[in-house]
Design an enzyme around this catalytic site. Sequence first.
Site, mmCIF file in Angstrom:
data_model
loop_
_atom_site.group_PDB
_atom_site.id
_atom_site.type_symbol
_atom_site.label_atom_id
_atom_site.label_comp_id
_atom_site.label_asym_id
_atom_site.label_seq_id
_atom_site.Cartn_x
_atom_site.Cartn_y
_atom_site.Cartn_z
ATOM 1 N N GLU A 188 -25.840 -3.863 20.672
ATOM 2 C CA GLU A 188 -25.219 -2.540 20.510
ATOM 3 C C GLU A 188 -23.772 -2.806 20.122
ATOM 4 O O GLU A 188 -22.938 -3.113 20.973
ATOM 5 C CB GLU A 188 -25.296 -1.756 21.825
ATOM 6 N N CYS A 229 -17.200 3.784 20.936
ATOM 7 C CA CYS A 229 -17.823 3.126 19.771
ATOM 8 C C CYS A 229 -18.320 4.120 18.740
ATOM 9 O O CYS A 229 -18.403 3.798 17.562
ATOM 10 C CB CYS A 229 -18.967 2.249 20.237
HETATM 11 N N1 LIG Z 1 -22.840 0.243 20.202
HETATM 12 C C1 LIG Z 1 -22.448 0.578 21.393
HETATM 13 O O1 LIG Z 1 -23.162 1.209 22.136
HETATM 14 C C2 LIG Z 1 -21.073 0.216 21.883
HETATM 15 C C3 LIG Z 1 -20.595 0.821 23.037
HETATM 16 C C4 LIG Z 1 -19.339 0.491 23.479
HETATM 17 C C5 LIG Z 1 -18.567 -0.429 22.818
HETATM 18 N N2 LIG Z 1 -19.060 -0.996 21.698
HETATM 19 C C6 LIG Z 1 -18.236 -1.940 20.966
HETATM 20 O O2 LIG Z 1 -17.662 -2.881 21.872
HETATM 21 C C7 LIG Z 1 -16.377 -3.269 21.432
HETATM 22 C C8 LIG Z 1 -15.348 -3.054 22.521
HETATM 23 O O3 LIG Z 1 -15.741 -3.670 23.706
HETATM 24 P P1 LIG Z 1 -15.216 -5.117 24.141
HETATM 25 O O4 LIG Z 1 -13.826 -5.313 23.679
HETATM 26 O O5 LIG Z 1 -15.513 -5.271 25.589
HETATM 27 O O6 LIG Z 1 -16.188 -6.052 23.308
HETATM 28 P P2 LIG Z 1 -16.296 -7.639 23.360
HETATM 29 O O7 LIG Z 1 -17.317 -8.002 22.354
HETATM 30 O O8 LIG Z 1 -14.965 -8.276 23.274
HETATM 31 O O9 LIG Z 1 -16.843 -7.956 24.832
HETATM 32 C C9 LIG Z 1 -18.101 -7.491 25.271
HETATM 33 C C10 LIG Z 1 -18.619 -8.401 26.378
HETATM 34 O O10 LIG Z 1 -18.758 -9.705 25.857
HETATM 35 C C11 LIG Z 1 -18.060 -10.648 26.657
HETATM 36 N N3 LIG Z 1 -17.439 -11.639 25.766
HETATM 37 C C12 LIG Z 1 -16.231 -11.547 25.138
HETATM 38 N N4 LIG Z 1 -16.015 -12.644 24.399
HETATM 39 C C13 LIG Z 1 -17.103 -13.440 24.551
HETATM 40 C C14 LIG Z 1 -17.468 -14.716 24.050
HETATM 41 N N5 LIG Z 1 -16.664 -15.398 23.236
HETATM 42 N N6 LIG Z 1 -18.655 -15.243 24.419
HETATM 43 C C15 LIG Z 1 -19.485 -14.566 25.232
HETATM 44 N N7 LIG Z 1 -19.174 -13.354 25.752
HETATM 45 C C16 LIG Z 1 -18.004 -12.793 25.421
HETATM 46 C C17 LIG Z 1 -17.013 -9.840 27.397
HETATM 47 O O11 LIG Z 1 -16.717 -10.466 28.610
HETATM 48 C C18 LIG Z 1 -17.696 -8.501 27.577
HETATM 49 O O12 LIG Z 1 -18.471 -8.477 28.737
HETATM 50 C C19 LIG Z 1 -16.103 -2.420 20.214
HETATM 51 O O13 LIG Z 1 -16.422 -3.152 19.067
HETATM 52 C C20 LIG Z 1 -17.049 -1.253 20.376
HETATM 53 O O14 LIG Z 1 -17.364 -0.582 19.188
HETATM 54 C C21 LIG Z 1 -20.295 -0.705 21.211
#
Ligand SMILES: NC(=O)c1ccc[n+]([C@@H]2O[C@H](COP(=O)([O-])OP(=O)(O)OC[C@H]3O[C@@H](n4cnc5c(N)ncnc54)[C@H](O)[C@@H]3O)[C@@H](O)[C@H]2O)c1
Length: 592
Positions: free
Chosen positions: A284, A318
């Site tokens: 997602e 998002c």
């Molecule tokens: N499609 C959806 O339903 C939805 C909903 C909410 C947010 N989002 C998206 O999420 C993003 C914002 O959230 P965010 O900043 O927490 O996203 P992110 O991708 O930075 O982090 C998401 C999760 O991944 C983990 N993570 C971060 N870096 C990692 C790595 N290198 N290896 C493994 N895990 C890692 C984080 O700890 C967190 O739990 C935006 O792009 C937004 O559009 C999508």
Amino acid sequence: MGVFAGQQRAPLAAPRPSPEGSYHRTGQPVPPPGTSSFRLGTCKWKLWQGHSEAVIAVAAGLQWGDPITTLQEGMDPFEDTLQRLREAFRSGRTRPAEFRAAQLKGLGRFLQDNKQLLQEALAQDLRKSAFESEVSEISISQGEINLALRNLRAWMKDETVPKNLATQLDSAFIRKEPFGLVLIIAPWNYPLNLTLVPLVGALAAGNCVVLKPSEFSKNTERVLVEVLPRYLDRSCFAVVLGGPEETGQLLEHKFDYIFFTGSPRVGKIVMAAAAKHLTPVTLELGGKNPCYVDDNCDAQTVANRVALFRYFNAGQTCVAPDYVLCSPEMQERLVPALQSAITRFYGEDPRASPDLGRIISEKHFQRLRGLLGCGRVAIGGQSEESDRYIVSRLPNTQIPSFSPSTCCSTAVTPGPVGPRFPACAPAGLSLQSSPGLWAPRLGDAAAPTGWDLGPWAEIFGPILPIVTVRSLDEAIDFINRREKPLALYTFSNSSQVVKQVLARTSSGGFCGNDGFMHLILASLPFGGVGASGMGSYHGKFSFDTFSHHRACLLRSPGMEKIYSIRYPPYSSRNLRMMLVAMEARSCSCTLL
Ligand SMILES: NC(=O)c1ccc[n+]([C@@H]2O[C@H](COP(=O)([O-])OP(=O)(O)OC[C@H]3O[C@@H](n4cnc5c(N)ncnc54)[C@H](O)[C@@H]3O)[C@@H](O)[C@H]2O)c1
């Protein structure tokens, strides 16, 4: 290294002191409360202010007073917990409907009993108002629980399928069976909703679950790790804390399914890690959600709806409208209407409004501030670092003529306010791959010289660009030249226009004449397409996502004479009979 909360048996809200030294076997003292993190062996442990002993005990799955095992060099911090969960799944205890229903009810009680605690945590993390917390976090999760509880047995039922001649006497059905051990990784922007809603699906489908909340929404993360496990069967469920490093370690393990919500960048990391074990994934992800506004619209109505959904959760959604596409004439009407909507919603001084959230962290604030000052400002523009406050602002970009070839120009478009920027404004509108730089300043040596249709950063904050286009065709072309968005919005009084945009574009979801209302309907799947993700969930789609659809055919042990037409030596007669039985011939075929 992460911290597990899957087995604690002592209440954690007020950890009682325990004898000094009873938590370690190898002589390492427990650090004093208030220490934010420390290392045991190779592993870094997170501690909460005043809760250090509690979290260590949770981590080791111990009762108060039990000794904890200090992790040694080379030890795998996750293996024991994951092994425990795998064994719980193998024992079959998560499969019965009663067990699943008990978990879902536990989740419901968690929300009810801790509503205030959760609202406080959400307010501390994002300054989320009670209204937004209730609507977009707590109630939506509760609604999913209620729906799953009402339909659990129906969803679990084997699904019979149509049969052909060859299987007429058999029993053919799809069995929805749990995958096994599921990992759910969540982001910070809706830290409760985006952990619990997938969790509902995973539990309803009968899986064991490891939950990994975001490290940025610390207060919600804390409630999830300390309180949630008390409401669930801890032999089948664990919470893991950690950032990129810890999650990377976790992903080295084999899961049976991974459900990830977050950025496309990390989505790729997760998918690559999953591929090593051939683990199926739902991703997602985010993206830029266009919002086309037709000239025939009432500008104020559109402005109200766009402003609500752009500034909800301080724009950190998002599916928020990421940018508006409209004619220059509509822009003239829309800007004052947006100004009016923003003032009505958040007052003359939005900073004082209890309804406008804050940016999650200093890092995210700085990224958004980097976007400010890059366009002609129409509204707002203030930011306050100490408060992580950014108020609505409309860097106004104009495309005099939407043509990729003319966008190579480095001419500038003068703007009445703020810095000027090149006429190829769309190329500056986050079309570059460098995050943060979304509209080059006048004289910027790095100003783009052409169309970059590669990845472009979503804004994910309270900033709304307007891109002017001359026609509906131009707007559709603009959308189709970019990655498929998570959501697409179209405002028009003409249903033909709405249907045209729907028919000629692709996106994860679509909503005509409003913002992200389509996701409150659990009968619609929620998910992306292309770069905005793969797979979907909500309601029954969640149950199906977390279930393997097993193809089952139960045949008779007898009837050997009929079945024998398949056996060698093959004959053309038997072949014809087989093809008829399989209904593999066209309808006009005559029997034998
Ligand atoms: N499609 C959806 O339903 C939805 C909903 C909410 C947010 N989002 C998206 O999420 C993003 C914002 O959230 P965010 O900043 O927490 O996203 P992110 O991708 O930075 O982090 C998401 C999760 O991944 C983990 N993570 C971060 N870096 C990692 C790595 N290198 N290896 C493994 N895990 C890692 C984080 O700890 C967190 O739990 C935006 O792009 C937004 O559009 C999508």
